[in-house]
Design an enzyme around this catalytic site. Structure first.
Site, mmCIF file in Angstrom:
data_model
loop_
_atom_site.group_PDB
_atom_site.id
_atom_site.type_symbol
_atom_site.label_atom_id
_atom_site.label_comp_id
_atom_site.label_asym_id
_atom_site.label_seq_id
_atom_site.Cartn_x
_atom_site.Cartn_y
_atom_site.Cartn_z
ATOM 1 N N HIS A 192 2.551 2.627 -1.004
ATOM 2 C CA HIS A 192 3.151 1.506 -0.262
ATOM 3 C C HIS A 192 4.137 2.060 0.771
ATOM 4 O O HIS A 192 4.739 3.106 0.552
ATOM 5 C CB HIS A 192 3.870 0.588 -1.265
ATOM 6 N N ASP A 318 1.508 -9.800 0.202
ATOM 7 C CA ASP A 318 2.791 -9.157 0.508
ATOM 8 C C ASP A 318 3.960 -10.108 0.250
ATOM 9 O O ASP A 318 4.931 -10.139 1.000
ATOM 10 C CB ASP A 318 2.840 -8.605 1.939
HETATM 11 MN MN MN Z 1 4.495 -4.727 0.730
#
Ligand code: MN
Length: 356
Positions: A192, A318
């Protein structure tokens, strides 16, 4: 000033012939925010960390306060937001930079605490939450042990690493115990984004492009490429990485990467770029899954499916950074076969994260 009418509001996503599993969703234990506060109070605080969490933790803006409230919730508020936009399950990871900004001892012990908290939330809501194992790359041996504990004791089947660790990259063999553990336990590592390291951030931050708008993708894409070109997948051929944001644009780069990687190796221009067994794009196809976190854009999703295959492109929202009901509807409405859309939203995630 325009007024919002009922017609302007996107309708809620209805039931679909697939589960919507969002695979790059974030949380932050309140105890981590307390540690961050202490780090931010130091005079030599990292500029990227200060620009990212320093902003979210202190900004009075409605967006920042809302994000902090959502990040620290692993219960009713999160479930309510999931219900409102039709998300059946979240695969949840410790938000960036996680423990990677902490000193080694704190990072090791806090990763265990965060994993215990997340495992508890998953036990409470087993049909809604899936957890990723947070590790401290600062101590690769401890990280490998935490992967084992996460898999065998906490029932987690994936690992999150928030890109570079204080400027260091996983392409350095000193970190490869982490890859060995992930490969031997057959769990993928989600690479990430993190805020940019101090030696990279200046020209990005000077114009406001260091964050999720562009800098995160550049840095995480670079990190993934460093892992490929260092020969990690020749050493660990069964290792699987996941990268978000449409593969941080790497599918779009694939042709040029293959051509120039070969040319650079043949020219023997860099000691650091040695031959590897396959083309960079081969590793993208065989060792990477990508998610569309932050990119609810049909042409990019279809292009990536055409490069990596429909089994390697997964849905992500997200949350809470990009919580958009209209994006879920747009993804539902993609012109795509029912079979491929079910892979995108549901079955690829079930396979990658071993969701029963
Ligand atoms: Mn993210």
């Amino acid at each position: 000033m325009s007024t919002v009418t009922a017609e302007d509001k996107p309708s809620r996503p209805g039931r679909a012939p697939y589960l919507r599993i969002a695979t790059e969703e974030a949380f932050a234990p309140p105890e981590m925010i307390d540690i961050y506060r202490k780090i931010l109070a130091k005079s030599d605080v990292d500029p990227g960390f200060k620009g990212l969490m320093g902003f979210y933790m202190s900004s009075p803006s409605a967006r920042a306060r809302h994000i902090m409230r959502c990040l620290t919730d692993l219960d009713q508020l999160r479930l309510q937001h999931m219900d409102e936009c039709g998300i059946d399950m979240q695969v949840i990871a410790l938000t960036a930079p996680g423990v990677q900004v902490m000193d080694k001892a704190t990072a090791v012990s806090f990763s265990q605490l965060a994993n215990d908290q997340l495992a508890e939330a998953v036990r409470k809501h087993p049909t809604r939450f899936v957890g990723m194992i947070a590790v401290a790359p600062q101590d690769p041996t401890a990280a490998a042990k935490e992967i084992e504990r996460g898999v065998t004791r906490l029932g987690m089947n994936s690992v999150v690493i928030n890109s570079h660790t204080q400027g260091e990259y996983l392409s350095d063999p000193k970190f490869w115990d982490i890859f060995a553990a992930a490969e031997s336990h057959n769990v993928p590592i989600y690479l990430h984004p993190n805020s940019l390291p101090a030696n990279m951030i200046q020209p990005f931050q000077a114009c406001g492009l260091d964050g999720a708008i562009y800098g995160f993708g550049v840095e995480t894409g670079l990190h993934a490429l460093r892992i490929i070109t260092a020969g990690v997948f020749d050493r660990f051929p069964r290792l699987q990485l996941i990268i978000g944001h449409m593969g941080e644009a790497l599918p779009f780069w694939a042709y040029r990467l293959d051509y120039m990687h070969r040319a650079t190796v043949l020219s023997q221009r860099y000691e650091s770029m040695k031959p590897i067994k396959k083309k960079p794009s081969d590793y993208l196809r065989e060792n990477f899954f990508i998610t569309n976190s932050g990119v609810a854009w049909e042409p990019a999703i279809k292009f990536s499916q055409s490069i990596l295959g429909v089994d390697r492109v997964l849905y992500a929202m997200d949350y809470p950074y990009q919580y958009q009901v209209d994006e879920v509807i747009a993804m539902d409405n993609m012109a795509m076969s029912a079979q491929d859309k079910k892979k995108f939203f549901q079955t690829n995630a079930q396979a990658v994260f071993k969701i029963a």
